[in-house]
Design an enzyme around this catalytic site. Sequence first.
Site, mmCIF file in Angstrom:
data_model
loop_
_atom_site.group_PDB
_atom_site.id
_atom_site.type_symbol
_atom_site.label_atom_id
_atom_site.label_comp_id
_atom_site.label_asym_id
_atom_site.label_seq_id
_atom_site.Cartn_x
_atom_site.Cartn_y
_atom_site.Cartn_z
ATOM 1 N N GLY A 114 0.775 -1.245 0.000
ATOM 2 C CA GLY A 114 0.000 0.000 0.000
ATOM 3 C C GLY A 114 0.801 1.287 0.000
ATOM 4 N N GLU A 158 4.235 4.074 6.121
ATOM 5 C CA GLU A 158 3.010 3.278 6.004
ATOM 6 C C GLU A 158 1.950 4.056 5.233
ATOM 7 O OE1 GLU A 158 1.520 0.623 6.061
ATOM 8 O OE2 GLU A 158 1.471 -0.435 7.959
ATOM 9 N N ASP A 159 1.098 3.334 4.522
ATOM 10 C CA ASP A 159 -0.029 3.994 3.876
ATOM 11 C C ASP A 159 -1.069 4.402 4.921
ATOM 12 O OD1 ASP A 159 -0.664 1.377 4.480
ATOM 13 O OD2 ASP A 159 -1.490 0.869 2.519
ATOM 14 N N ASP A 179 -4.312 1.596 10.796
ATOM 15 C CA ASP A 179 -5.738 1.309 10.994
ATOM 16 C C ASP A 179 -5.920 0.715 12.396
ATOM 17 O OD1 ASP A 179 -8.434 0.715 10.485
ATOM 18 O OD2 ASP A 179 -7.979 -1.108 9.390
ATOM 19 N N LYS A 197 -6.335 6.140 11.139
ATOM 20 C CA LYS A 197 -7.741 5.998 11.557
ATOM 21 C C LYS A 197 -7.747 5.827 13.072
ATOM 22 C CE LYS A 197 -9.238 3.274 7.484
ATOM 23 N NZ LYS A 197 -9.720 1.923 7.112
ATOM 24 N N PHE A 256 -13.481 2.628 4.987
ATOM 25 C CA PHE A 256 -12.581 1.981 4.038
ATOM 26 C C PHE A 256 -12.290 2.923 2.873
ATOM 27 C CE2 PHE A 256 -11.313 -0.940 0.670
ATOM 28 C CZ PHE A 256 -10.354 -1.669 1.356
ATOM 29 N N VAL A 257 -11.001 3.075 2.556
ATOM 30 C CA VAL A 257 -10.590 3.981 1.468
ATOM 31 C C VAL A 257 -9.711 3.249 0.452
ATOM 32 C CG1 VAL A 257 -10.780 6.139 2.778
ATOM 33 C CG2 VAL A 257 -8.665 4.819 2.906
ATOM 34 N N ASP A 266 -5.787 -0.438 -1.991
ATOM 35 C CA ASP A 266 -6.620 -1.250 -2.872
ATOM 36 C C ASP A 266 -7.852 -1.803 -2.175
ATOM 37 O OD1 ASP A 266 -5.167 -3.148 -1.192
ATOM 38 O OD2 ASP A 266 -5.936 -4.684 -2.546
ATOM 39 N N ARG A 305 -5.426 0.833 -6.734
ATOM 40 C CA ARG A 305 -4.119 1.383 -6.314
ATOM 41 C C ARG A 305 -3.614 2.479 -7.246
ATOM 42 N NH1 ARG A 305 -2.089 -2.059 -2.320
ATOM 43 N NH2 ARG A 305 -2.422 -4.280 -2.643
HETATM 44 P P1 IMP Z 1 -3.409 -2.250 10.484
HETATM 45 O O1 IMP Z 1 -2.407 -3.351 10.690
HETATM 46 O O2 IMP Z 1 -4.801 -2.651 10.898
HETATM 47 O O3 IMP Z 1 -2.998 -0.917 11.120
HETATM 48 O O4 IMP Z 1 -3.581 -2.023 8.930
HETATM 49 C C1 IMP Z 1 -2.529 -1.783 8.159
HETATM 50 C C2 IMP Z 1 -2.736 -2.132 6.707
HETATM 51 O O5 IMP Z 1 -4.073 -2.518 6.347
HETATM 52 C C3 IMP Z 1 -2.461 -0.895 5.905
HETATM 53 O O6 IMP Z 1 -1.078 -0.774 5.666
HETATM 54 C C4 IMP Z 1 -3.266 -1.120 4.643
HETATM 55 O O7 IMP Z 1 -2.500 -1.815 3.683
HETATM 56 C C5 IMP Z 1 -4.431 -1.955 5.097
HETATM 57 N N1 IMP Z 1 -5.614 -1.072 5.263
HETATM 58 C C6 IMP Z 1 -6.097 -0.555 6.395
HETATM 59 N N2 IMP Z 1 -7.171 0.235 6.177
HETATM 60 C C7 IMP Z 1 -7.367 0.218 4.829
HETATM 61 C C8 IMP Z 1 -8.321 0.873 3.962
HETATM 62 O O8 IMP Z 1 -9.199 1.646 4.375
HETATM 63 N N3 IMP Z 1 -8.194 0.610 2.635
HETATM 64 C C9 IMP Z 1 -7.229 -0.230 2.113
HETATM 65 N N4 IMP Z 1 -6.314 -0.842 2.893
HETATM 66 C C10 IMP Z 1 -6.376 -0.620 4.244
#
Ligand code: IMP
Length: 178
Positions: A48, A102-103, A106, A134, A155-156, A162, A168
């Site tokens: 991402g 990081e993208d 979450d 988030k 969700f984005v 993606d 993407r």
């Molecule tokens: P985390 O481990 O829950 O913090 O999520 C991290 C990864 O989940 C991010 O690096 C994204 O690749 C993916 N992700 C989280 N939220 C979204 C979203 O809204 N859209 C697409 N990918 C997401």
Amino acid sequence: MPMIRLHDKNFELYLTASSIAERVNSIATQINTDFATKKPLFIAILNGSFMFAADLFKQVSIDAEICFIKMASYKGTKSSGQLVTAIGLDMEVFARHVLIVEDIVDTGNTLHEFLPQLQHQQPASLQVAALLHKPEATIYPIQVRYIGFSIPSQFVVGYGLDYNGLGRNRPDIYRLSE
Ligand code: IMP
């Protein structure tokens, strides 16, 4: 409101490419100041973050290195909670000033697992830059030093992010439409 359709879902325009570029530039300016003499090592987490990492890195004018790792916990629009490392770290982190790129942060699960692994290798410093955060979705509190946008738990897609592989390539960011 401009809309796109990916697989079975509709998404509406949320953050324009120009507003993203503005935030990326200001984060880069901050990094140029904060890491001026530190020759930071950027570690971008694939897939991402590839677009954010590339745009950010182009605006970094100090000496800096970049490498990539691949971790994933997402299936569709929900986090599976299970983290898989597909491409590991091939750089020495000891005594380096490390910036994770990081993208999105979450749930925080990815960094909750990865940051302690890195900390173990004794970097000189360890910070996180995330294009999106988030805060409402956070399960594992992660300190994110550089944040592009704080967004609600929705969700984005786009700008590297993606939905099941699609979206993407879009220069703007879209959110799931009800
Ligand atoms: P985390 O481990 O829950 O913090 O999520 C991290 C990864 O989940 C991010 O690096 C994204 O690749 C993916 N992700 C989280 N939220 C979204 C979203 O809204 N859209 C697409 N990918 C997401």
